[in-house]
Write a protein that holds these residues in place. Structure first.
Motif, mmCIF file in Angstrom:
data_model
loop_
_atom_site.group_PDB
_atom_site.id
_atom_site.type_symbol
_atom_site.label_atom_id
_atom_site.label_comp_id
_atom_site.label_asym_id
_atom_site.label_seq_id
_atom_site.Cartn_x
_atom_site.Cartn_y
_atom_site.Cartn_z
ATOM 1 N N ARG A 271 0.829 -1.206 0.000
ATOM 2 C CA ARG A 271 0.000 0.000 0.000
ATOM 3 C C ARG A 271 0.866 1.260 0.000
ATOM 4 O O ARG A 271 0.557 2.252 -0.672
ATOM 5 C CB ARG A 271 -0.932 0.000 1.208
ATOM 6 C CG ARG A 271 -1.869 1.213 1.246
ATOM 7 C CD ARG A 271 -2.869 1.093 2.374
ATOM 8 N NE ARG A 271 -3.835 0.033 2.103
ATOM 9 C CZ ARG A 271 -4.941 0.221 1.392
ATOM 10 N NH1 ARG A 271 -5.213 1.410 0.873
ATOM 11 N NH2 ARG A 271 -5.782 -0.771 1.209
ATOM 12 N N ALA A 272 1.969 1.220 0.755
ATOM 13 C CA ALA A 272 2.868 2.381 0.781
ATOM 14 C C ALA A 272 3.446 2.658 -0.602
ATOM 15 O O ALA A 272 3.609 3.829 -0.993
ATOM 16 C CB ALA A 272 3.982 2.150 1.796
ATOM 17 N N ILE A 274 2.032 1.772 -3.543
ATOM 18 C CA ILE A 274 0.936 2.200 -4.410
ATOM 19 C C ILE A 274 0.676 3.702 -4.265
ATOM 20 O O ILE A 274 0.340 4.384 -5.242
ATOM 21 C CB ILE A 274 -0.341 1.385 -4.085
ATOM 22 C CG1 ILE A 274 -0.197 -0.045 -4.601
ATOM 23 C CG2 ILE A 274 -1.587 2.035 -4.675
ATOM 24 C CD1 ILE A 274 -1.316 -0.968 -4.177
ATOM 25 N N GLU A 275 0.854 4.205 -3.070
ATOM 26 C CA GLU A 275 0.569 5.614 -2.804
ATOM 27 C C GLU A 275 1.786 6.510 -2.968
ATOM 28 O O GLU A 275 1.756 7.674 -2.558
ATOM 29 C CB GLU A 275 0.007 5.749 -1.387
ATOM 30 C CG GLU A 275 -1.329 5.030 -1.213
ATOM 31 C CD GLU A 275 -1.853 5.121 0.203
ATOM 32 O OE1 GLU A 275 -1.099 5.583 1.093
ATOM 33 O OE2 GLU A 275 -3.017 4.727 0.437
ATOM 34 N N SER A 276 2.879 5.989 -3.533
ATOM 35 C CA SER A 276 4.090 6.810 -3.681
ATOM 36 C C SER A 276 4.868 6.402 -4.928
ATOM 37 O O SER A 276 6.011 5.956 -4.848
ATOM 38 C CB SER A 276 4.975 6.675 -2.443
ATOM 39 O OG SER A 276 5.251 5.307 -2.170
ATOM 40 N N LYS A 294 -2.103 6.180 -14.624
ATOM 41 C CA LYS A 294 -3.031 5.991 -13.503
ATOM 42 C C LYS A 294 -4.325 5.323 -13.964
ATOM 43 O O LYS A 294 -4.833 4.407 -13.296
ATOM 44 C CB LYS A 294 -3.341 7.348 -12.855
ATOM 45 C CG LYS A 294 -4.221 7.251 -11.619
ATOM 46 C CD LYS A 294 -4.407 8.606 -10.977
ATOM 47 C CE LYS A 294 -5.266 8.498 -9.720
ATOM 48 N NZ LYS A 294 -5.445 9.837 -9.071
ATOM 49 N N GLN A 298 -5.678 1.560 -12.696
ATOM 50 C CA GLN A 298 -7.002 1.351 -12.112
ATOM 51 C C GLN A 298 -7.829 0.378 -12.942
ATOM 52 O O GLN A 298 -8.566 -0.447 -12.389
ATOM 53 C CB GLN A 298 -7.738 2.693 -12.004
ATOM 54 C CG GLN A 298 -7.102 3.703 -11.063
ATOM 55 C CD GLN A 298 -7.238 3.317 -9.591
ATOM 56 O OE1 GLN A 298 -6.632 3.906 -8.724
ATOM 57 N NE2 GLN A 298 -8.050 2.326 -9.287
ATOM 58 N N LEU A 315 -7.945 0.799 -3.444
ATOM 59 C CA LEU A 315 -6.588 1.296 -3.661
ATOM 60 C C LEU A 315 -6.636 2.526 -4.550
ATOM 61 O O LEU A 315 -7.383 2.581 -5.523
ATOM 62 C CB LEU A 315 -5.730 0.213 -4.316
ATOM 63 C CG LEU A 315 -5.564 -1.096 -3.523
ATOM 64 C CD1 LEU A 315 -4.748 -2.092 -4.322
ATOM 65 C CD2 LEU A 315 -4.913 -0.836 -2.179
ATOM 66 N N GLN A 316 -5.837 3.494 -4.200
ATOM 67 C CA GLN A 316 -5.752 4.724 -4.972
ATOM 68 C C GLN A 316 -4.294 4.998 -5.303
ATOM 69 O O GLN A 316 -3.480 5.235 -4.412
ATOM 70 C CB GLN A 316 -6.344 5.900 -4.182
ATOM 71 C CG GLN A 316 -6.398 7.205 -4.949
ATOM 72 C CD GLN A 316 -7.343 7.148 -6.145
ATOM 73 O OE1 GLN A 316 -8.370 6.477 -6.097
ATOM 74 N NE2 GLN A 316 -7.003 7.841 -7.214
ATOM 75 N N PHE A 317 -3.960 4.932 -6.576
ATOM 76 C CA PHE A 317 -2.584 5.176 -6.992
ATOM 77 C C PHE A 317 -2.289 6.677 -6.899
ATOM 78 O O PHE A 317 -3.042 7.504 -7.406
ATOM 79 C CB PHE A 317 -2.361 4.682 -8.416
ATOM 80 C CG PHE A 317 -2.434 3.185 -8.544
ATOM 81 C CD1 PHE A 317 -1.317 2.402 -8.308
ATOM 82 C CD2 PHE A 317 -3.630 2.561 -8.876
ATOM 83 C CE1 PHE A 317 -1.382 1.021 -8.416
ATOM 84 C CE2 PHE A 317 -3.702 1.188 -8.995
ATOM 85 C CZ PHE A 317 -2.567 0.410 -8.753
ATOM 86 N N LYS A 318 -1.167 6.981 -6.257
ATOM 87 C CA LYS A 318 -0.764 8.372 -6.094
ATOM 88 C C LYS A 318 0.650 8.550 -6.633
ATOM 89 O O LYS A 318 1.494 7.665 -6.478
ATOM 90 C CB LYS A 318 -0.830 8.782 -4.616
ATOM 91 C CG LYS A 318 -2.231 8.704 -4.021
ATOM 92 C CD LYS A 318 -2.240 9.106 -2.559
ATOM 93 C CE LYS A 318 -3.636 8.998 -1.970
ATOM 94 N NZ LYS A 318 -3.669 9.371 -0.533
ATOM 95 N N TYR A 320 4.141 11.058 -7.099
ATOM 96 C CA TYR A 320 4.953 12.205 -6.720
ATOM 97 C C TYR A 320 5.273 13.017 -7.972
ATOM 98 O O TYR A 320 5.349 12.489 -9.079
ATOM 99 C CB TYR A 320 6.268 11.755 -6.087
ATOM 100 C CG TYR A 320 6.153 11.216 -4.685
ATOM 101 C CD1 TYR A 320 5.584 11.978 -3.663
ATOM 102 C CD2 TYR A 320 6.637 9.955 -4.371
ATOM 103 C CE1 TYR A 320 5.494 11.492 -2.374
ATOM 104 C CE2 TYR A 320 6.552 9.455 -3.078
ATOM 105 C CZ TYR A 320 5.973 10.240 -2.087
ATOM 106 O OH TYR A 320 5.881 9.752 -0.808
#
Length: 373
Positions: A271-272, A274-276, A294, A298, A315-318, A320
């Motif tokens: 998860r960490a 996926i979000e970074s 993105k 999804q 899950l939400q892809f984020k 940087y």
């Protein structure tokens, strides 16, 4: 005398990022490289231009590196490399022969003080002041994906593929030749300029449309050296980057590489990651890439049973965003490392190199034992 010594001690380390297509060069603690030059040299015997890493024997590579570095030091940076500290940004899975030969040229020919090899993916992430992220590097010859968690690279989850800027250039050339453009006009600099000025990544909806859509407008491109003007079709402008997203049974498109790299990590870090997600490299400097990536990620989670069974929960892809240009993000990380105490504690000194004439390698068991002691 004290003033002279203080000035000598304040000489900043030289930071080099020698890529397959371009080399970024400058000094530590600076926000931008002094110069970005093609990774090529002019042969003194024939006057021909040659790619730096186009060689047959190690001795030939050594001579080419010496000539290339001399051009950097005495033409571009205008400094003497003797007794200087160096930071070299490298792909951690790069060729050992290039690493060893580069170190030999710096220590034996240029008599440098020390060399610090830093991994490109990890240093790129350091520019954001974070220690966890999924670094996607779209370079000239390949695209690589490296998960980093708490400042540690997860080697077993590393992924790479041969698509990159070179593949995009080849696709542009193929489509333009099909329209009747002369091959002599389509040099590598022209292809790169066409890619930068005219091409973009189309949306997922347009890419998946079953019926033909109205293409974007064509543009006229002037080739200054030949006083020629060629038409860049709209279909070419939005289709050349589709090779990054082509689906196959090998699951080797860019979205698949990202998901497979995350799946190869332990569940508690997924998860960490996926979000970074951090996308860097010159090939990523194209409009629409992050939005398309993105959407593709999804879509795979929603439609591909293989991934749906392995990723759980919402899950939400984020992503940087780089603080500078993506093409020199890794160099910028090296410049930051060169301004810290790492240059003192982690560098390979000239004395240590001369004892063994060998650069310690993380993949070498003997080197790891020596470092452990």
């Amino acid at each position: 005398m004290p003033l002279y010594e203080s000035v000598m001690q304040e000489k900043p380390p030289i930071v080099l990022d020698i890529g397959n297509a371009y080399t970024k060069l400058g000094f530590a603690a600076e926000a931008y490289p002094r110069l970005i030059i093609p990774t090529e040299l002019v042969l003194t015997t024939t006057g021909e231009t040659k790619q730096l890493f186009d060689y047959v024997e190690t001795d030939q590579l050594y001579d080419q590196l010496v000539d290339f570095l001399q051009t950097i030091f005495f033409k571009h940076l205008l400094v003497s490399p003797k007794e200087r500290k160096f930071v070299l940004v490298e792909n951690i899975f790069g060729q050992t022969v290039i690493r060893e030969t580069l170190a030999r040229a710096l220590f034996m020919h240029f008599d440098v003080s020390s060399v610090l090899f830093v991994p490109s993916h990890l240093t790129a992430l350091s520019t954001l002041a974070v220690n966890t992220g999924l670094v996607v590097d779209i370079g000239y010859s390949e695209t690589t994906v490296m998960p980093v968690f708490s400042g540690v690279q997860i080697m077993s989850a590393f992924k790479d593929h041969s698509f990159g800027s070179r593949a995009v250039h080849a696709e542009i050339k193929r489509q333009l030749l099909a329209t009747g453009v002369k091959e002599a006009l389509l040099t590598e600099p022209v292809l790169e300029d066409i890619k930068i000025r005219t091409c973009f990544v189309t949306s997922l909806e347009r890419a998946q449309a079953k019926e033909p859509l109205e293409p974007p407008p064509s543009v006229a491109y002037a080739i200054c050296d030949d006083d020629a003007v060629i038409q860049i079709p709209g279909t070419l402008r939005e289709s050349v980057y589709e090779l990054l997203f082509e689906q196959s049974n090998e699951r080797d498109s860019l979205p698949h590489l990202v998901l497979r790299a995350i799946l190869d990590c332990n569940r508690d870090v997924r998860r960490a990651l996926i979000e970074s997600i951090f996308v860097i490299g010159g090939g990523s400097m194209v409009q629409g890439l992050l939005a398309r990536l993105k959407s593709e990620l999804q879509l795979l989670l929603a439609s591909d049973k293989y991934y749906a069974e392995r990723f759980h929960g919402e899950l939400q892809f984020k992503f940087y965003h780089s603080i500078g240009k993506q093409n020199f993000t890794a160099w910028l990380g090296g410049a930051l490392c060169g301004a810290t105490d790492l240059i003192q504690s982690r560098s390979l000194s000239k004395e240590a190199y001369l004892r063994h004439e060998h650069v310690p390698d993380w993949s070498n068991l003997c080197d790891n034992r020596l470092n452990g002691n």
